[in-house]
Write a protein that holds these residues in place. Structure first.
Motif, PDB file in Angstrom:
ATOM      1  N   SER A 129       0.817  -1.219   0.000  1.00  0.00           N
ATOM      2  CA  SER A 129       0.000   0.000   0.000  1.00  0.00           C
ATOM      3  C   SER A 129       0.847   1.263   0.000  1.00  0.00           C
ATOM      4  O   SER A 129       0.426   2.300  -0.512  1.00  0.00           O
ATOM      5  CB  SER A 129      -0.943   0.006   1.217  1.00  0.00           C
ATOM      6  N   SER A 130       2.057   1.179   0.566  1.00  0.00           N
ATOM      7  CA  SER A 130       2.955   2.340   0.605  1.00  0.00           C
ATOM      8  C   SER A 130       3.917   2.369  -0.573  1.00  0.00           C
ATOM      9  O   SER A 130       4.764   3.256  -0.667  1.00  0.00           O
ATOM     10  CB  SER A 130       3.764   2.331   1.912  1.00  0.00           C
ATOM     11  N   ARG A 131       3.824   1.364  -1.445  1.00  0.00           N
ATOM     12  CA  ARG A 131       4.674   1.254  -2.644  1.00  0.00           C
ATOM     13  C   ARG A 131       6.156   1.189  -2.286  1.00  0.00           C
ATOM     14  O   ARG A 131       6.987   1.867  -2.881  1.00  0.00           O
ATOM     15  CB  ARG A 131       4.391   2.404  -3.610  1.00  0.00           C
ATOM     16  N   ILE A 132       6.471   0.357  -1.287  1.00  0.00           N
ATOM     17  CA  ILE A 132       7.876   0.098  -0.963  1.00  0.00           C
ATOM     18  C   ILE A 132       8.150  -1.409  -1.040  1.00  0.00           C
ATOM     19  O   ILE A 132       9.033  -1.938  -0.376  1.00  0.00           O
ATOM     20  CB  ILE A 132       8.260   0.650   0.434  1.00  0.00           C
ATOM     21  N   VAL A 172       5.886   3.976   9.186  1.00  0.00           N
ATOM     22  CA  VAL A 172       5.739   2.584   9.627  1.00  0.00           C
ATOM     23  C   VAL A 172       6.064   2.476  11.115  1.00  0.00           C
ATOM     24  O   VAL A 172       5.344   1.817  11.877  1.00  0.00           O
ATOM     25  CB  VAL A 172       6.654   1.646   8.807  1.00  0.00           C
ATOM     26  N   ILE A 173       7.128   3.143  11.537  1.00  0.00           N
ATOM     27  CA  ILE A 173       7.490   3.158  12.961  1.00  0.00           C
ATOM     28  C   ILE A 173       6.360   3.772  13.776  1.00  0.00           C
ATOM     29  O   ILE A 173       5.969   3.260  14.833  1.00  0.00           O
ATOM     30  CB  ILE A 173       8.800   3.927  13.171  1.00  0.00           C
ATOM     31  N   GLY A 174       5.814   4.883  13.269  1.00  0.00           N
ATOM     32  CA  GLY A 174       4.689   5.527  13.953  1.00  0.00           C
ATOM     33  C   GLY A 174       3.472   4.631  14.032  1.00  0.00           C
ATOM     34  O   GLY A 174       2.745   4.620  15.035  1.00  0.00           O
ATOM     35  N   LEU A 175       3.227   3.843  12.968  1.00  0.00           N
ATOM     36  CA  LEU A 175       2.101   2.903  12.975  1.00  0.00           C
ATOM     37  C   LEU A 175       2.274   1.861  14.065  1.00  0.00           C
ATOM     38  O   LEU A 175       1.339   1.561  14.830  1.00  0.00           O
ATOM     39  CB  LEU A 175       2.011   2.226  11.607  1.00  0.00           C
ATOM     40  N   LEU A 176       3.488   1.318  14.173  1.00  0.00           N
ATOM     41  CA  LEU A 176       3.731   0.236  15.126  1.00  0.00           C
ATOM     42  C   LEU A 176       3.795   0.729  16.566  1.00  0.00           C
ATOM     43  O   LEU A 176       3.449  -0.021  17.488  1.00  0.00           O
ATOM     44  CB  LEU A 176       5.024  -0.494  14.763  1.00  0.00           C
ATOM     45  N   ASN A 177       4.228   1.973  16.781  1.00  0.00           N
ATOM     46  CA  ASN A 177       4.273   2.468  18.162  1.00  0.00           C
ATOM     47  C   ASN A 177       3.020   3.238  18.554  1.00  0.00           C
ATOM     48  O   ASN A 177       2.929   3.767  19.666  1.00  0.00           O
ATOM     49  CB  ASN A 177       5.537   3.302  18.415  1.00  0.00           C
ATOM     50  N   GLY A 178       2.051   3.313  17.634  1.00  0.00           N
ATOM     51  CA  GLY A 178       0.763   3.899  17.962  1.00  0.00           C
ATOM     52  C   GLY A 178       0.653   5.398  17.805  1.00  0.00           C
ATOM     53  O   GLY A 178      -0.362   5.982  18.185  1.00  0.00           O
ATOM     54  N   SER A 179       1.641   6.049  17.210  1.00  0.00           N
ATOM     55  CA  SER A 179       1.614   7.507  17.098  1.00  0.00           C
ATOM     56  C   SER A 179       1.161   8.012  15.734  1.00  0.00           C
ATOM     57  O   SER A 179       0.912   9.202  15.552  1.00  0.00           O
ATOM     58  CB  SER A 179       3.004   8.082  17.407  1.00  0.00           C
ATOM     59  N   ASP A 180       1.025   7.129  14.747  1.00  0.00           N
ATOM     60  CA  ASP A 180       0.669   7.546  13.390  1.00  0.00           C
ATOM     61  C   ASP A 180      -0.125   6.430  12.720  1.00  0.00           C
ATOM     62  O   ASP A 180       0.402   5.359  12.438  1.00  0.00           O
ATOM     63  CB  ASP A 180       1.938   7.849  12.581  1.00  0.00           C
ATOM     64  N   SER A 181      -1.402   6.684  12.476  1.00  0.00           N
ATOM     65  CA  SER A 181      -2.270   5.654  11.884  1.00  0.00           C
ATOM     66  C   SER A 181      -2.535   5.913  10.406  1.00  0.00           C
ATOM     67  O   SER A 181      -3.436   5.306   9.822  1.00  0.00           O
ATOM     68  CB  SER A 181      -3.597   5.590  12.645  1.00  0.00           C
ATOM     69  N   SER A 182      -1.770   6.810   9.782  1.00  0.00           N
ATOM     70  CA  SER A 182      -2.065   7.212   8.402  1.00  0.00           C
ATOM     71  C   SER A 182      -1.954   6.050   7.417  1.00  0.00           C
ATOM     72  O   SER A 182      -2.733   5.963   6.463  1.00  0.00           O
ATOM     73  CB  SER A 182      -1.137   8.356   7.979  1.00  0.00           C
ATOM     74  N   ILE A 183      -0.998   5.143   7.627  1.00  0.00           N
ATOM     75  CA  ILE A 183      -0.858   4.004   6.710  1.00  0.00           C
ATOM     76  C   ILE A 183      -2.094   3.107   6.783  1.00  0.00           C
ATOM     77  O   ILE A 183      -2.624   2.662   5.760  1.00  0.00           O
ATOM     78  CB  ILE A 183       0.427   3.209   7.035  1.00  0.00           C
ATOM     79  N   GLU A 188      -7.442   1.374   4.453  1.00  0.00           N
ATOM     80  CA  GLU A 188      -8.902   1.348   4.550  1.00  0.00           C
ATOM     81  C   GLU A 188      -9.541   2.071   3.366  1.00  0.00           C
ATOM     82  O   GLU A 188     -10.571   1.630   2.834  1.00  0.00           O
ATOM     83  CB  GLU A 188      -9.344   1.966   5.878  1.00  0.00           C
ATOM     84  N   GLN A 189      -8.916   3.176   2.940  1.00  0.00           N
ATOM     85  CA  GLN A 189      -9.421   3.906   1.775  1.00  0.00           C
ATOM     86  C   GLN A 189      -9.292   3.068   0.512  1.00  0.00           C
ATOM     87  O   GLN A 189     -10.208   3.039  -0.330  1.00  0.00           O
ATOM     88  CB  GLN A 189      -8.660   5.221   1.624  1.00  0.00           C
ATOM     89  N   ARG A 190      -8.163   2.378   0.354  1.00  0.00           N
ATOM     90  CA  ARG A 190      -7.971   1.520  -0.814  1.00  0.00           C
ATOM     91  C   ARG A 190      -9.019   0.410  -0.849  1.00  0.00           C
ATOM     92  O   ARG A 190      -9.526   0.052  -1.915  1.00  0.00           O
ATOM     93  CB  ARG A 190      -6.566   0.921  -0.807  1.00  0.00           C
ATOM     94  N   MET A 191      -9.322  -0.164   0.326  1.00  0.00           N
ATOM     95  CA  MET A 191     -10.343  -1.206   0.393  1.00  0.00           C
ATOM     96  C   MET A 191     -11.710  -0.650  -0.019  1.00  0.00           C
ATOM     97  O   MET A 191     -12.450  -1.286  -0.782  1.00  0.00           O
ATOM     98  CB  MET A 191     -10.414  -1.783   1.806  1.00  0.00           C
TER      99      MET A 191
END
Length: 351
Positions: A129-132, A172-183, A188-191
């Motif tokens: 989803s992040s194209r990496i 990605v780090i922010g997603l895993l530590n709970g500080s950034d849910s943008s990914i 969810e938008q893609r779905m």
């Protein structure tokens, strides 16, 4: 469950023991090969009765770790725990899945997680989803095949794409530590877009990715909870006259006490709970947060899920509340906890 030599080959738990045991010896066609083999080897049963479901969960976990029964493979396997490791290279930070995180200076480790397949699905979803999702992991300054497919932003060729890649890794780090849910929000938008265009296969794929990522986030909350090593007081009803007071330090049960509450006057209950808290937690040293290993994750998961359920009432006892000058805060919280617990009982009314 024991074999004909008296060896323990399986440890389990049940609210309704008769139904659980019968299930092993009925409907054998639907059983997995492992269960069928287990049943063929059962020659005896030993039963341990616990006061609460929570204590059954914790005892099961403890016995499996100590005894290592051959049919309890999930907790027995020392490689059943997976980690996500983000490298420290300033140019291109790696994002890897491993069983054994050899922590180097600057690297960030997330986990342990109990399902490698779920972790792999989550990381696949994050990368796609992040194209990496680069197919040239050596990053040798040449564009990979996935770049032509729109799955890689081109960090394999360096330049501005490498800078963009590192920004994505920060997310990605922010997603895993709970500080950034943008990914997760982008997934969810893609779905949703795929579903609107009747592309149900893609929508289902992102649904699975979202479920796997949510699993990682939940596990990180469990790990954070265990690392905080908090003092926790729990009340759980055993029957209409008896409650169980369970005192926890992080993911360890320090004590459990039965208390009677069949009287309108709850002064004795308040005094008993406060006394148990002071006696138990005063004798426990206050330790700083430490990295949680795979040997603690099962207990932490059980306790975290239990506290988040509706089966009990609990409070966090702050360390400074144990000091004489802060004792009133602890007493107030205990009184509020007890009132909430008793008022929630269907057949009692306390004032």
């Amino acid at each position: 469950m024991k074999d004909n030599l008296g060896h323990i080959i399986y440890v389990g738990k049940a609210k309704q023991l008769k139904r659980r045991v019968q299930s092993y010896f009925q409907n054998s066609k639907s059983h997995s090969p492992k269960v069928k083999q287990l049943v063929r080897n059962i020659k005896d049963l030993e039963i341990i009765l616990t006061d609460t479901e929570f204590e059954a969960f914790m005892l099961e976990c403890k016995l499996i770790k100590e005894i290592k029964p051959m049919y309890n493979k999930k907790m027995k396997n020392p490689q059943a725990y997976t980690y996500i490791v983000i490298g420290a290279d300033e140019k291109i930070r790696s994002l890897e899945i491993t069983y054994d995180p050899a922590v180097k200076e600057g690297t960030q480790v997330f986990g342990p997680y109990t399902s490698r397949s779920t972790v792999e699905r989550a990381v696949q979803g994050i990368k796609e989803s992040s194209r990496i999702l680069c197919s040239n992991p050596s990053f040798k300054n040449s564009l990979c095949l996935n770049h032509s497919l729109g799955l890689c932003i081109g960090m394999c060729a360096g330049g501005d794409a490498a800078v963009q890649y590192n920004k994505i890794i920060d997310r990605v780090i922010g997603l895993l530590n709970g500080s950034d849910s943008s990914i997760l929000e982008e997934m969810e938008q893609r779905m949703a877009v795929a579903a609107e265009h009747y592309d149900f296969e893609t929508a289902a794929k992102y649904r699975d990715y979202i479920g796997a990522v949510s699993f990682l986030i939940h596990k990180e909350k469990v790990i954070e909870f265990a690392q905080e090593n908090q003092n926790i007081a729990v009340l759980e009803a055993m029957n209409e006259q008896t409650l169980k007071l369970i005192l926890l330090k992080g993911n360890r049960i320090l004590s459990h006490t039965k208390l009677q509450y069949d009287q309108p006057d709850i002064t004795h209950l308040q005094a008993a709970i406060k006394s148990a808290i002071m006696t138990t937690f005063h004798s426990e040293p206050n330790q700083n947060s430490a990295a949680i290993g795979r040997h603690e994750i099962d207990e932490a998961q059980i306790i975290y899920s239990y506290l988040k359920s509706s089966s009990c009432s609990y409070i966090i006892i702050q360390e400074d509340w144990l000091a004489a000058e802060q004792r009133s805060n602890m007493e107030t919280s205990v009184n509020e906890l007890l009132q909430i617990f008793l008022n929630a009982l269907p057949s009692h009314s306390y004032n």
